[in-house]
Design an enzyme around this catalytic site. Structure first.
Site, PDB file in Angstrom:
ATOM      1  N   GLU A 105       0.839  -1.207   0.000  1.00  0.00           N
ATOM      2  CA  GLU A 105       0.000   0.000   0.000  1.00  0.00           C
ATOM      3  C   GLU A 105       0.870   1.251   0.000  1.00  0.00           C
ATOM      4  O   GLU A 105       0.560   2.230  -0.674  1.00  0.00           O
ATOM      5  CB  GLU A 105      -0.926  -0.020   1.220  1.00  0.00           C
ATOM      6  CG  GLU A 105      -1.957  -1.151   1.124  1.00  0.00           C
ATOM      7  CD  GLU A 105      -2.818  -1.255   2.376  1.00  0.00           C
ATOM      8  OE1 GLU A 105      -2.269  -1.655   3.423  1.00  0.00           O
ATOM      9  OE2 GLU A 105      -4.003  -0.940   2.307  1.00  0.00           O
ATOM     10  N   GLU A 125      -3.813  -9.433   3.431  1.00  0.00           N
ATOM     11  CA  GLU A 125      -4.567  -9.135   4.659  1.00  0.00           C
ATOM     12  C   GLU A 125      -5.719 -10.097   4.891  1.00  0.00           C
ATOM     13  O   GLU A 125      -6.027 -10.475   6.023  1.00  0.00           O
ATOM     14  CB  GLU A 125      -5.107  -7.694   4.604  1.00  0.00           C
ATOM     15  CG  GLU A 125      -4.057  -6.616   4.854  1.00  0.00           C
ATOM     16  CD  GLU A 125      -3.316  -6.175   3.602  1.00  0.00           C
ATOM     17  OE1 GLU A 125      -3.359  -6.906   2.582  1.00  0.00           O
ATOM     18  OE2 GLU A 125      -2.674  -5.107   3.645  1.00  0.00           O
TER      19      GLU A 125
HETATM   20  C1  3H9 Z   1      -1.279  -5.254   6.978  1.00  0.00           C
HETATM   21  O1  3H9 Z   1      -0.306  -4.911   6.372  1.00  0.00           O
HETATM   22  C2  3H9 Z   1      -2.435  -4.350   7.253  1.00  0.00           C
HETATM   23  C3  3H9 Z   1      -2.469  -3.112   6.390  1.00  0.00           C
HETATM   24  O2  3H9 Z   1      -3.234  -3.341   5.230  1.00  0.00           O
HETATM   25  C4  3H9 Z   1      -3.172  -1.972   7.058  1.00  0.00           C
HETATM   26  C5  3H9 Z   1      -2.626  -1.433   8.299  1.00  0.00           C
HETATM   27  C6  3H9 Z   1      -3.332  -0.194   8.765  1.00  0.00           C
HETATM   28  N1  3H9 Z   1       4.562  -8.265  11.455  1.00  0.00           N
HETATM   29  O3  3H9 Z   1       7.365 -16.029   8.076  1.00  0.00           O
HETATM   30  P1  3H9 Z   1       8.763 -15.956   8.560  1.00  0.00           P
HETATM   31  C7  3H9 Z   1       7.888 -12.166  11.643  1.00  0.00           C
HETATM   32  S1  3H9 Z   1      -1.418  -6.801   7.591  1.00  0.00           S
HETATM   33  C8  3H9 Z   1       5.297  -8.708  12.489  1.00  0.00           C
HETATM   34  O4  3H9 Z   1       9.260 -17.038   9.427  1.00  0.00           O
HETATM   35  P2  3H9 Z   1       9.677 -16.151   5.843  1.00  0.00           P
HETATM   36  C9  3H9 Z   1       7.516 -13.618  11.868  1.00  0.00           C
HETATM   37  O5  3H9 Z   1       6.617 -13.751  12.927  1.00  0.00           O
HETATM   38  C10 3H9 Z   1       0.127  -7.583   7.249  1.00  0.00           C
HETATM   39  N2  3H9 Z   1       6.127  -9.772  12.394  1.00  0.00           N
HETATM   40  O6  3H9 Z   1       9.808 -15.734   7.362  1.00  0.00           O
HETATM   41  C11 3H9 Z   1       8.868 -14.229  12.140  1.00  0.00           C
HETATM   42  O7  3H9 Z   1       9.199 -13.913  13.482  1.00  0.00           O
HETATM   43  P3  3H9 Z   1      10.056 -14.925  14.360  1.00  0.00           P
HETATM   44  C12 3H9 Z   1       0.217  -8.028   5.862  1.00  0.00           C
HETATM   45  C13 3H9 Z   1       6.199 -10.387  11.220  1.00  0.00           C
HETATM   46  O8  3H9 Z   1      10.902 -15.681   5.200  1.00  0.00           O
HETATM   47  C14 3H9 Z   1       9.787 -13.436  11.214  1.00  0.00           C
HETATM   48  O9  3H9 Z   1       9.099 -12.212  10.920  1.00  0.00           O
HETATM   49  N3  3H9 Z   1       1.443  -8.775   5.677  1.00  0.00           N
HETATM   50  C15 3H9 Z   1       5.451  -9.975  10.122  1.00  0.00           C
HETATM   51  O10 3H9 Z   1       9.278 -17.587   5.730  1.00  0.00           O
HETATM   52  C16 3H9 Z   1      10.111 -14.142   9.920  1.00  0.00           C
HETATM   53  O11 3H9 Z   1       8.887 -14.555   9.316  1.00  0.00           O
HETATM   54  C17 3H9 Z   1       1.479 -10.114   5.839  1.00  0.00           C
HETATM   55  O12 3H9 Z   1       0.479 -10.748   6.073  1.00  0.00           O
HETATM   56  C18 3H9 Z   1       4.611  -8.854  10.266  1.00  0.00           C
HETATM   57  N4  3H9 Z   1       3.893  -8.374   9.247  1.00  0.00           N
HETATM   58  O13 3H9 Z   1       8.444 -15.325   5.270  1.00  0.00           O
HETATM   59  C19 3H9 Z   1       2.817 -10.767   5.654  1.00  0.00           C
HETATM   60  N5  3H9 Z   1       5.722 -10.795   9.085  1.00  0.00           N
HETATM   61  O14 3H9 Z   1      11.354 -15.066  13.647  1.00  0.00           O
HETATM   62  C20 3H9 Z   1       3.085 -11.736   6.760  1.00  0.00           C
HETATM   63  C21 3H9 Z   1       6.629 -11.677   9.529  1.00  0.00           C
HETATM   64  O15 3H9 Z   1      10.146 -14.257  15.685  1.00  0.00           O
HETATM   65  N6  3H9 Z   1       4.406 -12.334   6.661  1.00  0.00           N
HETATM   66  N7  3H9 Z   1       6.907 -11.451  10.812  1.00  0.00           N
HETATM   67  O16 3H9 Z   1       9.263 -16.199  14.367  1.00  0.00           O
HETATM   68  C22 3H9 Z   1       4.695 -13.307   5.783  1.00  0.00           C
HETATM   69  O17 3H9 Z   1       3.895 -13.710   4.963  1.00  0.00           O
HETATM   70  C23 3H9 Z   1       6.070 -13.916   5.877  1.00  0.00           C
HETATM   71  O18 3H9 Z   1       6.562 -13.663   7.157  1.00  0.00           O
HETATM   72  C24 3H9 Z   1       7.085 -13.381   4.843  1.00  0.00           C
HETATM   73  C25 3H9 Z   1       8.496 -13.931   5.180  1.00  0.00           C
HETATM   74  C26 3H9 Z   1       6.666 -13.853   3.452  1.00  0.00           C
HETATM   75  C27 3H9 Z   1       7.160 -11.875   4.869  1.00  0.00           C
END
Ligand code: 3H9
Length: 695
Positions: A105, A125
């Site tokens: 975004e 999301e």
């Molecule tokens: C949003 O954006 C809302 C908006 O529209 C509006 C707002 C107003 N936050 O998955 P991994 C941590 S909603 C905090 O193992 P990978 C995860 O917990 C969000 N922490 O690595 C882990 O921690 P730990 C929309 C996060 O390489 C570490 O990072 N975005 C977040 O297999 C590594 O993660 C999503 O839904 C986060 N957003 O995959 C994306 N993301 O090491 C969600 C990750 O302590 N994330 N962590 O266990 C993912 O899909 C995957 O983490 C990603 C990396 C593909 C990025």
């Protein structure tokens, strides 16, 4: 702590770096830093253009999910992105890695976008029970068609940089490891051209057919049954088409807040973190897994073939053992067919398929062919005698240090290990059928299993793209032990008055992918039958045992494989089998049961109370380390609706006291089955939740 956002001047370009490892999530500190940097760059007369990029392995992967559920803190993301977009100086965003959610975004709010070719972009999301709440539903349909917007936002799957370029979401690709430099070069180009700010919000939305929204909603009502976020996404996107930008944005914000407060959002975010927590075990922290290159699989039936394919697809070398030459040929043919399926689904290309069959996979009827393997996985008939025989052979043949694993779904892994000279190398690796598709792997740790063998189980799951859950040894481990228990509860409900189809319908409406009787038909009724016969000698005489399922098997109805079970399966359709009701009625009559009406809510209450109660015992006994391990098991192996977060999350949502109350109510009918788990009683007395035990 260093600040997560920094601003540097590079000639006429203000370069803003976001450095908030591991994924540059938009925490409050990042939002503050970005706001300050943008304001500073706007005021600095030396600056003609601005670049935003992410340090480390990715651009911004979204809002900081950990902040959800806490009081919101200024500056809020939508306002920050509006501010960036409003900049009079052109803002370039340089993208790499995963550009997701709020990160995407933010990119849409910038004026020019350049990306590395391997970048993935998306709005996931909805998978967290949310909608893009920082302008994504309003800006995206101003760049791409509304149809594409709906697909991207309601499915949540990312797109490639190539596709984003084609769609006009990004302006150019730059093949480089240095996106900072690519961003600066682009900004300098724009300065030289005299390019101005270019605001996505000022573009009109693409035209749409009026019925588009209704058609899409009708589709979602089926494909996303039970979920509220996808339909709210639709409302927000429709707002983009029908309202001026500012009003559409305000509506998007209101819908986002509504979802933020929902139980589904809590459940889905719980699932997200639980799946990342489940592999963090003190016993394997810092322990190196053993090296696995060659795998042996014993048994080429459905499970063995699925495990073989899963191993081959993750690059392992596999030797499969079957009883005789004929069975070897059959196994080769099954494995080849499954691999062809992978080619059809685009998971494997033809060259890789040919290479696997030529040099990575072989089958044999002589155990001696397993002398070189690093890991042997047994997937033979579920009988202790047969398994012990296989393990005796494996122990004699396999090299020292090789791991010997059983795919048993119920049996005592310690008793299997005891026939070998190396119980420390023995482990349970319980795959779920079809093993090349299902995500769950229960890693069953025996009394003597060495930590590096456990660590190898987890590493193998990761390599196969699966989620591993640690389970202790007991009959059925985590998942099947819970299943056996809730099956008794629903069989009890059948005797009391519900029909199998009513049960299936009620639980599908609750959100299960399939009802338990339909699942039994699919798996084969003979499997549960064999298991019930196995445990029959130890059955407590106080147990109210429903035997209609056994009778059904005695009459040769094994489910889909025989065409009849709880349902009659014909011409791709399934109708309830009337013979089942006759068997049930006969049993009710024999037991002198007065039937009564059992409504859908009671079916769900019984099912969930039984599940949570047994799960509480499993946690208390240490079979599952934490409640979250139970949730991850049920979500990934048993079709439990993800948007309910798993049975323990469900219990916390309705309140553990409600579950305990239900158990006590049902105990009036059967006080043997419905004995409250001590852990559940303790939590209720102390006013605590299951989540309190996850730390
Ligand atoms: C949003 O954006 C809302 C908006 O529209 C509006 C707002 C107003 N936050 O998955 P991994 C941590 S909603 C905090 O193992 P990978 C995860 O917990 C969000 N922490 O690595 C882990 O921690 P730990 C929309 C996060 O390489 C570490 O990072 N975005 C977040 O297999 C590594 O993660 C999503 O839904 C986060 N957003 O995959 C994306 N993301 O090491 C969600 C990750 O302590 N994330 N962590 O266990 C993912 O899909 C995957 O983490 C990603 C990396 C593909 C990025």
């Amino acid at each position: 702590m260093p600040k997560p956002v920094s601003l540097k001047l590079c000639g006429e370009v203000a370069v803003i770096e976001v450095a908030n490892p591991p994924v540059n999530a938009l925490s409050v500190a990042v939002r503050e830093g970005l706001l300050q940097a943008i304001e500073q760059a706007a005021l600095d007369e030396r600056v003609s253009a601005i670049v935003i990029y992410g340090a480390g392995r990715t651009f911004i992967a979204g809002a900081d999910i950990k902040e959800f559920g806490q009081p919101p803190k200024e500056p809020m993301l939508p306002g920050l992105i509006n501010k960036i977009e409003a900049s009079e100086k052109p803002v370039v965003v340089a993208l790499h890695g995963t550009v997701l959610g709020g990160g995407f975004e933010l990119a849409l709010g910038c004026h020019y976008r350049v990306a590395a070719p391997n970048t993935k972009l998306g709005l996931p999301e909805v998978t967290l029970g949310l909608l893009p709440g920082a302008g994504g539903t309003q800006r995206l349909p101003r760049l791409v068609s509304v149809e594409k917007t709906i697909a991207m936002i309601t499915k949540g799957a990312p797109i490639s940089a190539d596709e984003a370029l084609e769609l006009g979401i990004i302006d150019k690709l730059e093949e480089t490891d240095d996106m900072r430099a690519a961003g600066i070069a682009y900004a300098e180009e724009l300065i030289a051209e005299g390019a101005k700010s270019r605001r996505t919000s000022e573009l009109p939305c693409k035209a749409v057919e009026p019925e588009l929204f209704d058609t899409a909603r009708a589709k979602l009502a089926k494909s996303a049954r039970g979920q509220i976020a996808p339909l709210k996404c639709m409302d927000a996107i429709q707002g983009a088409v029908e309202l001026p930008f500012a009003e559409g944005l305000a509506q998007e914000r209101a819908l986002f807040r509504e979802l933020l407060d929902s139980d589904q959002r809590s459940a889905l975010i719980h699932a997200f973190f639980a799946e990342r927590q489940v592999g963090k075990l003190p016993e394997i922290a810092g322990v190196n897994p053993r090296e696995i290159a060659a795998v042996g699989v014993v048994g080429g039936g459905t499970m063995g073939a699925g495990i073989t394919v899963s191993s081959l697809l993750s690059g392992l070398d596999v030797t499969l053992i079957e009883r005789d030459a004929e069975a070897v040929d059959r196994a080769i043919s099954t494995v080849s067919k499954l691999l062809q399926g992978a080619v059809k689904r685009g998971k494997l290309d033809q060259a890789a398929y040919d290479m696997i069959l030529a040099s990575k996979f072989r089958a044999n009827h002589d155990y001696a062919a397993l002398a070189h393997v690093d890991l042997a996985i047994e997937a033979v008939f579920e009988s202790m005698e047969v398994k012990r025989d296989v393990f005796t052979k494996l122990d004699a043949i396999c090299k020292p240090g090789a791991i010997l694993a059983s795919n048993t779904s119920y049996l005592d892994v310690d008793a299997i290990a005891a026939v070998t000279s190396r119980p420390e190398d023995v482990i349970g690796l319980h795959f779920f059928s079809p093993a090349h598709v299902m995500k769950l792997l229960e890693v069953v740790v025996g009394e003597k299993t060495a930590p590096d063998v456990t660590a190898t189980g987890f590493a193998l799951a990761k390599r196969m793209g699966k989620i591993a859950v640690r389970a202790g040894v007991c009959d059925g481990f985590i998942g099947n032990r819970i299943l056996a228990h809730y099956r008794k509860a629903i069989d009890g409900a059948v005797l009391a008055g519900a029909s199998p189809i009513e049960i299936d319908n009620a639980l599908v409406a609750f959100g299960l992918a399939m009802g338990p009787f339909a699942v039994s038909d699919l798996a084969g009724l003979d499997i549960g039958w064999a298991n019930r016969k196995r445990v029959a000698p130890d059955r407590d005489p106080r147990e109210v045992y429903a035997d209609f399922a056994d009778k059904l098997c005695e009459q040769g109805h094994f489910g889909r494989k025989t065409g009849t079970g709880y349902y009659i399966h014909k011409d791709g359709k399934s109708e309830p089998n009337p013979e089942v009701l006759q068997l049930i009625e006969a049993e009710r009559a024999e037991k002198g049961i007065q039937t009564r009406e059992i409504d859908a809510q009671e079916i769900v209450d019984r099912y969930m109370a039984a599940m949570v109660n047994e799960a509480a015992r499993i946690v208390e006994e240490g079979i599952a380390l934490r409640p979250l391990d139970v949730d991850v098991t049920l979500l990934n192996g048993y079709g439990f609706p993800r948007w309910r977060g798993g049975p323990m999350q469900y219990a916390d949502t309705v309140g553990p006291d409600k579950i305990l109350k239900d158990i006590k109510k049902f105990a009036a009918e059967d006080d043997f089955l419905w004995q409250p788990a001590p852990l559940l009683e303790k939590l209720v007395t102390e006013g605590k939740t299951f989540a309190s035990l996850n730390a």
